[in-house]
Design a protein around this motif. Structure first.
Motif, short mmCIF file in Angstrom:
data_model
loop_
_atom_site.label_atom_id
_atom_site.label_comp_id
_atom_site.label_asym_id
_atom_site.label_seq_id
_atom_site.Cartn_x
_atom_site.Cartn_y
_atom_site.Cartn_z
N GLY A 7 6.78 5.98 -25.45
CA GLY A 7 5.38 5.62 -25.04
C GLY A 7 5.34 4.08 -24.39
O GLY A 7 4.70 4.05 -23.25
N LEU A 8 6.07 3.39 -25.13
CA LEU A 8 6.08 1.95 -24.78
C LEU A 8 6.94 1.76 -23.16
O LEU A 8 6.35 1.46 -22.03
CB LEU A 8 6.38 0.84 -25.55
CG LEU A 8 5.68 0.51 -26.72
CD1 LEU A 8 6.27 -0.12 -27.93
CD2 LEU A 8 4.46 -0.31 -26.19
N THR A 9 7.97 2.62 -23.16
CA THR A 9 8.84 2.60 -22.04
C THR A 9 8.02 3.10 -20.96
O THR A 9 8.04 2.72 -19.82
CB THR A 9 9.91 3.65 -22.21
OG1 THR A 9 10.73 2.78 -23.31
CG2 THR A 9 10.74 3.66 -21.12
N SER A 18 4.74 2.11 -15.96
CA SER A 18 3.52 2.30 -15.03
C SER A 18 2.79 0.85 -14.75
O SER A 18 1.98 0.81 -13.78
CB SER A 18 2.68 3.01 -15.93
OG SER A 18 2.01 2.52 -16.88
N THR A 19 2.96 -0.13 -15.55
CA THR A 19 2.24 -1.33 -15.26
C THR A 19 3.16 -2.26 -14.45
O THR A 19 2.44 -3.00 -13.72
CB THR A 19 2.05 -2.03 -16.73
OG1 THR A 19 3.54 -2.54 -17.12
CG2 THR A 19 1.24 -1.48 -17.56
N ASP A 39 4.86 -8.30 -20.19
CA ASP A 39 5.86 -9.29 -21.33
C ASP A 39 5.47 -8.83 -22.70
O ASP A 39 6.52 -8.61 -23.55
CB ASP A 39 5.88 -10.54 -21.06
CG ASP A 39 6.44 -10.93 -19.74
OD1 ASP A 39 7.37 -10.41 -19.46
OD2 ASP A 39 6.21 -12.24 -19.37
N GLN A 40 4.08 -8.30 -23.01
CA GLN A 40 3.77 -8.02 -24.23
C GLN A 40 4.23 -6.54 -24.55
O GLN A 40 4.78 -6.48 -25.78
CB GLN A 40 2.11 -8.04 -24.35
CG GLN A 40 1.63 -7.67 -25.50
CD GLN A 40 -0.13 -7.46 -25.43
OE1 GLN A 40 -0.31 -7.68 -24.62
NE2 GLN A 40 -0.45 -7.16 -26.72
N LEU A 41 4.12 -5.91 -23.59
CA LEU A 41 4.51 -4.51 -24.07
C LEU A 41 6.07 -4.35 -24.02
O LEU A 41 6.62 -3.63 -25.18
CB LEU A 41 4.29 -3.65 -22.57
CG LEU A 41 2.87 -3.32 -22.35
CD1 LEU A 41 2.51 -2.50 -21.16
CD2 LEU A 41 2.23 -2.35 -23.72
N VAL A 42 6.87 -5.21 -23.51
CA VAL A 42 8.38 -5.30 -23.52
C VAL A 42 8.71 -5.89 -24.93
O VAL A 42 9.77 -5.38 -25.65
CB VAL A 42 9.03 -6.13 -22.31
CG1 VAL A 42 10.53 -6.47 -22.58
CG2 VAL A 42 8.70 -5.33 -21.05
N GLY A 43 8.28 -6.97 -25.28
CA GLY A 43 8.07 -7.36 -26.69
C GLY A 43 7.97 -6.63 -27.49
O GLY A 43 8.81 -6.46 -28.74
N ALA A 44 6.77 -5.65 -27.52
CA ALA A 44 6.59 -4.94 -28.57
C ALA A 44 7.65 -3.61 -28.62
O ALA A 44 8.32 -3.26 -29.71
CB ALA A 44 5.19 -4.09 -28.34
N ALA A 45 8.23 -3.31 -27.49
CA ALA A 45 9.66 -2.17 -27.43
C ALA A 45 10.47 -2.67 -28.13
O ALA A 45 11.32 -1.97 -28.82
CB ALA A 45 9.51 -1.93 -25.98
N PHE A 46 10.85 -4.07 -27.79
CA PHE A 46 12.12 -4.57 -28.45
C PHE A 46 11.91 -4.63 -29.81
O PHE A 46 12.79 -4.43 -30.64
CB PHE A 46 12.28 -5.89 -27.73
CG PHE A 46 12.99 -5.80 -26.27
CD1 PHE A 46 13.07 -4.44 -25.50
CD2 PHE A 46 13.43 -7.04 -25.67
CE1 PHE A 46 13.55 -4.50 -24.33
CE2 PHE A 46 13.99 -6.96 -24.40
CZ PHE A 46 14.18 -5.67 -23.71
N THR A 93 18.38 9.91 -19.70
CA THR A 93 18.55 8.38 -19.61
C THR A 93 17.08 8.00 -19.31
O THR A 93 16.77 6.81 -19.12
CB THR A 93 19.23 7.98 -18.56
OG1 THR A 93 18.77 8.42 -17.36
CG2 THR A 93 20.89 8.28 -18.78
N ARG A 94 16.04 8.72 -19.63
CA ARG A 94 14.68 8.13 -19.40
C ARG A 94 13.82 9.19 -20.45
O ARG A 94 14.14 10.39 -20.60
CB ARG A 94 13.86 8.04 -18.22
CG ARG A 94 14.00 9.28 -17.53
CD ARG A 94 13.61 9.25 -15.92
NE ARG A 94 13.91 10.35 -15.19
CZ ARG A 94 12.81 11.51 -15.24
NH1 ARG A 94 11.82 11.19 -16.05
NH2 ARG A 94 12.99 12.41 -14.58
#
Length: 183
Positions: free
Chosen positions: A96-98, A103-104, A112-119, A164-165
């Motif tokens: 979902g985060l991916t 989309s953003t 950056d906040q979404l990437v941080g949450a995904a990581f 791969t996605r």
């Protein structure tokens, strides 16, 4: 409590070809680009390329787990259903985060906040697998070194051919299909 696979030697994991050793290597391979993405000074095109690599690795990794490894755990470990369901939920949140990150776009205010949450979620998933799920598989007496290697070979084959996605329309659980190598 069993010892995390992150703290065991390759020999303790059943050898290089064991599913346990392969999983640990795959986790390290996934952690490296996340650190690279987080390093200061990486220009935007490089960051986007690294992020694409992380998402591709994550998708193929999760697909192989869900089609090969988790069915074996559910069959062999008393609370395997509960354990794998929790990790599958983590995978779904990562997917979902991916999708949301894609989309953003990289200039989006929450990127950056979404990437941080995904990581953070990917790292939590790795810890759950290495500290809880995979040691539980290791405890199964019938799963000797040869069986761990066969399961590793099957897992690797599926991982290499995996999507791969994220594919939101595809079931998270495979159809009931016994893998001869996993029995």
């Amino acid at each position: 409590m069993p010892l995390s696979i992150s703290r065991q030697s390759v020999g303790q994991l059943g050898g290089q070809a064991s599913v346990l050793a392969r999983r640990r290597r795959d986790h390290a391979e996934l952690d490296h680009p996340m650190h690279r993405y987080e390093s200061p000074g990486l220009p935007l095109p490089g960051r986007l390329e690294v992020l694409r690599d992380v998402f591709q690795l994550t998708s193929s990794h999760a697909f192989a787990e869900e089609t090969v490894l988790w069915p074996a755990l559910r069959r062999l470990v008393a609370d395997g259903e509960e354990l794998t369901s929790r990790v599958e939920a983590e995978h779904q949140r990562i997917n979902g985060l991916t999708v949301e990150i894609r989309s953003t776009g990289p200039q989006g205010p929450r990127h950056d906040q979404l990437v941080g949450a995904a990581f953070a979620l990917i790292r939590e998933d790795i810890r759950d697998e290495e500290d809880v799920l995979l040691p539980r598989l290791q405890e199964v007496r019938e799963y000797d070194r040869a069986r761990l290697r066969r399961l590793g070979s099957t897992w690797e084959t599926v991982r290499r051919a995996a999507p791969t996605r994220p594919h939101p329309a595809v079931s998270r659980r495979p159809p009931a299909m016994p893998w001869p190598e996993c029995r």
